[in-house]
Design a protein around this motif. Structure first.
Motif, PDB file in Angstrom:
ATOM      1  N   ARG A 107       0.883  -1.172   0.000  1.00 29.76           N
ATOM      2  CA  ARG A 107       0.000   0.000   0.000  1.00 29.76           C
ATOM      3  C   ARG A 107       0.911   1.208   0.000  1.00 29.76           C
ATOM      4  N   THR A 108       0.868   1.944  -1.092  1.00 26.37           N
ATOM      5  CA  THR A 108       1.743   3.092  -1.285  1.00 26.37           C
ATOM      6  C   THR A 108       0.918   4.362  -1.134  1.00 26.37           C
ATOM      7  N   ASP A 109       1.195   5.102  -0.092  1.00 28.47           N
ATOM      8  CA  ASP A 109       0.468   6.337   0.207  1.00 28.47           C
ATOM      9  C   ASP A 109       1.423   7.516   0.012  1.00 28.47           C
ATOM     10  N   LEU A 110       1.254   8.212  -1.101  1.00 29.08           N
ATOM     11  CA  LEU A 110       2.067   9.390  -1.398  1.00 29.08           C
ATOM     12  C   LEU A 110       1.232  10.668  -1.256  1.00 29.08           C
ATOM     13  N   SER A 111       0.266  10.660  -0.367  1.00 30.03           N
ATOM     14  CA  SER A 111      -0.542  11.853  -0.124  1.00 30.03           C
ATOM     15  C   SER A 111       0.332  13.000   0.341  1.00 30.03           C
ATOM     16  N   ASN A 112      -0.051  14.213  -0.012  1.00 36.00           N
ATOM     17  CA  ASN A 112       0.780  15.372   0.278  1.00 36.00           C
ATOM     18  C   ASN A 112      -0.054  16.642   0.282  1.00 36.00           C
ATOM     19  N   THR A 113       0.528  17.688   0.852  1.00 37.95           N
ATOM     20  CA  THR A 113      -0.092  19.006   0.878  1.00 37.95           C
ATOM     21  C   THR A 113       0.843  20.010   0.215  1.00 37.95           C
ATOM     22  N   ASP A 114       0.304  20.797  -0.717  1.00 35.94           N
ATOM     23  CA  ASP A 114       1.071  21.841  -1.392  1.00 35.94           C
ATOM     24  C   ASP A 114       0.797  23.190  -0.737  1.00 35.94           C
ATOM     25  N   PHE A 115       1.843  23.842  -0.278  1.00 36.61           N
ATOM     26  CA  PHE A 115       1.763  25.207   0.237  1.00 36.61           C
ATOM     27  C   PHE A 115       2.417  26.117  -0.806  1.00 36.61           C
ATOM     28  N   ILE A 116       1.625  26.962  -1.442  1.00 33.19           N
ATOM     29  CA  ILE A 116       2.076  27.703  -2.621  1.00 33.19           C
ATOM     30  C   ILE A 116       1.979  29.207  -2.369  1.00 33.19           C
ATOM     31  N   LEU A 117       3.062  29.921  -2.658  1.00 31.81           N
ATOM     32  CA  LEU A 117       3.079  31.378  -2.661  1.00 31.81           C
ATOM     33  C   LEU A 117       3.355  31.827  -4.089  1.00 31.81           C
ATOM     34  N   TYR A 118       2.519  32.722  -4.618  1.00 33.93           N
ATOM     35  CA  TYR A 118       2.672  33.077  -6.024  1.00 33.93           C
ATOM     36  C   TYR A 118       2.248  34.520  -6.270  1.00 33.93           C
ATOM     37  N   TYR A 119       2.711  35.035  -7.416  1.00 31.04           N
ATOM     38  CA  TYR A 119       2.356  36.375  -7.880  1.00 31.04           C
ATOM     39  C   TYR A 119       1.565  36.270  -9.181  1.00 31.04           C
ATOM     40  N   GLU A 120       0.573  37.119  -9.333  1.00 27.60           N
ATOM     41  CA  GLU A 120      -0.189  37.206 -10.577  1.00 27.60           C
ATOM     42  C   GLU A 120       0.536  38.153 -11.527  1.00 27.60           C
ATOM     43  N   LEU A 121       1.164  37.593 -12.542  1.00 24.28           N
ATOM     44  CA  LEU A 121       1.866  38.422 -13.514  1.00 24.28           C
ATOM     45  C   LEU A 121       0.942  38.896 -14.630  1.00 24.28           C
ATOM     46  N   LEU A 122      -0.066  38.122 -14.928  1.00 25.02           N
ATOM     47  CA  LEU A 122      -1.098  38.516 -15.891  1.00 25.02           C
ATOM     48  C   LEU A 122      -2.450  38.119 -15.322  1.00 25.02           C
ATOM     49  N   ASP A 123      -3.449  38.953 -15.530  1.00 20.50           N
ATOM     50  CA  ASP A 123      -4.799  38.626 -15.058  1.00 20.50           C
ATOM     51  C   ASP A 123      -5.806  39.471 -15.829  1.00 20.50           C
ATOM     52  N   ASN A 124      -6.283  38.930 -16.948  1.00 25.66           N
ATOM     53  CA  ASN A 124      -7.295  39.615 -17.738  1.00 25.66           C
ATOM     54  C   ASN A 124      -8.266  38.586 -18.308  1.00 25.66           C
ATOM     55  N   ASP A 125      -9.179  39.012 -19.171  1.00 26.50           N
ATOM     56  CA  ASP A 125     -10.220  38.124 -19.671  1.00 26.50           C
ATOM     57  C   ASP A 125      -9.708  37.089 -20.665  1.00 26.50           C
ATOM     58  N   ILE A 126      -8.469  37.263 -21.157  1.00 28.16           N
ATOM     59  CA  ILE A 126      -7.937  36.350 -22.164  1.00 28.16           C
ATOM     60  C   ILE A 126      -6.835  35.462 -21.600  1.00 28.16           C
ATOM     61  N   VAL A 127      -5.911  36.044 -20.845  1.00 27.90           N
ATOM     62  CA  VAL A 127      -4.746  35.300 -20.354  1.00 27.90           C
ATOM     63  C   VAL A 127      -4.533  35.590 -18.878  1.00 27.90           C
ATOM     64  N   SER A 128      -4.200  34.562 -18.130  1.00 34.91           N
ATOM     65  CA  SER A 128      -3.750  34.745 -16.748  1.00 34.91           C
ATOM     66  C   SER A 128      -2.489  33.921 -16.535  1.00 34.91           C
ATOM     67  N   LEU A 129      -1.602  34.426 -15.682  1.00 34.07           N
ATOM     68  CA  LEU A 129      -0.332  33.750 -15.428  1.00 34.07           C
ATOM     69  C   LEU A 129       0.087  33.995 -13.987  1.00 34.07           C
ATOM     70  N   ASP A 130       0.277  32.917 -13.248  1.00 33.23           N
ATOM     71  CA  ASP A 130       0.768  32.964 -11.873  1.00 33.23           C
ATOM     72  C   ASP A 130       2.116  32.264 -11.811  1.00 33.23           C
ATOM     73  N   VAL A 131       3.068  32.870 -11.111  1.00 30.01           N
ATOM     74  CA  VAL A 131       4.413  32.292 -10.960  1.00 30.01           C
ATOM     75  C   VAL A 131       4.831  32.419  -9.507  1.00 30.01           C
ATOM     76  N   GLY A 132       5.444  31.377  -8.963  1.00 30.90           N
ATOM     77  CA  GLY A 132       5.881  31.434  -7.574  1.00 30.90           C
ATOM     78  C   GLY A 132       6.644  30.196  -7.158  1.00 30.90           C
ATOM     79  N   GLY A 133       6.579  29.903  -5.875  1.00 30.88           N
ATOM     80  CA  GLY A 133       7.262  28.751  -5.306  1.00 30.88           C
ATOM     81  C   GLY A 133       6.313  27.967  -4.423  1.00 30.88           C
ATOM     82  N   ALA A 134       6.682  26.710  -4.158  1.00 29.39           N
ATOM     83  CA  ALA A 134       5.807  25.840  -3.383  1.00 29.39           C
ATOM     84  C   ALA A 134       6.635  24.917  -2.501  1.00 29.39           C
ATOM     85  N   TYR A 135       5.981  24.451  -1.466  1.00 33.42           N
ATOM     86  CA  TYR A 135       6.574  23.417  -0.604  1.00 33.42           C
ATOM     87  C   TYR A 135       5.580  22.264  -0.549  1.00 33.42           C
TER      88      TYR A 135
END
Length: 245
Positions: A108-136
């Motif tokens: 029984r292989t349990d690789l469950s995990n939690t992602d803690f993500i900090l990111y910035y919105e570099l683009l956010d409009n009706d056509i394109v959105s882009l988030d970039v950051g880091g995670a643990y």
């Protein structure tokens, strides 16, 4: 695969470097159902690896994200991922956590995990959105191996620092959009977690809804990680919904 994903992440960051942050407060919550197939080998650190035949499993993720208009302070997203797979073999020949196995064995292989993500919105409009950051990515699972007379278990509870990119492109006026989400390991460079797919935006009076389907792949290729060495990969199609407040 790892180099391709990392290149996509860097390219996405470059094209959005001049964009402005979002000007509105926002809260998102969602859930995905993931039908994943698992393959690969596992073993204790310094011992031989053993492959198992895994059955397809029902997996899932839930998440929430909070976004704000302050450019210097990153937005936050927390995602909980359930990933539990059962496997078997009739030809085991390895030692796991000090116990030797030969012949028929189960895992029984349990690789469950939690992602803690900090990111910035570099683009956010009706056509394109882009988030970039880091995670643990904090693992909180275990690997158990057993046969008819014995069993052994190792907790998988270390963490992985990762780069993070989330991008979306929409077709104006009809609600259809494509998306991708990429996480690539920094301290564990052979670990990645990515998804891509299509979605449909439904605008409501108080809430907006995003219906989504796609493909997700999680590669967990590590050496001496919580005393475990493995190259397990889980991949398959998913469907989910996200609520935007």
């Amino acid at each position: 695969m790892k180099k391709t994903l990392l290149a996509c992440a860097l390219f996405s960051g470059f094209i959005g470097s001049s964009a402005q942050a979002s000007t509105l407060l926002g809260f998102k919550a969602g859930a995905d159902y993931w039908r994943a197939d698992t393959s690969g080998t596992l073993g204790s650190n310094g011992s031989s690896q053993q492959g198992f035949n895994y059955s397809d499993g029902s997996q899932g993720s839930i998440w929430f994200a909070f976004e704000h208009p302050v450019p210097i302070i990153p937005n936050i997203k927390i995602r909980e991922n359930r990933l539990v797979s059962d496997g078997s073999t009739s030809a085991a020949n390895f030692t796991f956590n000090g116990v030797s196995y030969t012949g028929a064995a189960n895992t029984r292989t349990d690789l469950s995990n939690t992602d803690f993500i900090l990111y910035y919105e570099l683009l956010d409009n009706d056509i394109v959105s882009l988030d970039v950051g880091g995670a643990y990515k904090k693992m909180h699972g275990s690997i158990k191996v057993s046969d008819t007379s014995s069993s052994s278990k190792t907790n998988v509870n270390s963490g992985i620092v990762m780069g993070y990119v989330d991008a979306m492109a929409s077709v104006p006026g009809i609600g259809l959009y494509g998306f991708t989400n990429v996480m690539v390991g920094a301290n564990e460079s052979n670990v990645y977690d990515y998804s891509l797919g299509l979605g449909w935006k439904i605008e409501g009076l108080a809430l907006d809804y995003n219906l989504r389907v796609g493909y997700r792949e999680f590669m967990f290729d590590v050496n001496d990680f919580s005393d475990v060495t493995t190259d397990l990969k889980s991949s398959g199609y998913f469907a989910g919904v996200e609520v935007v407040f």
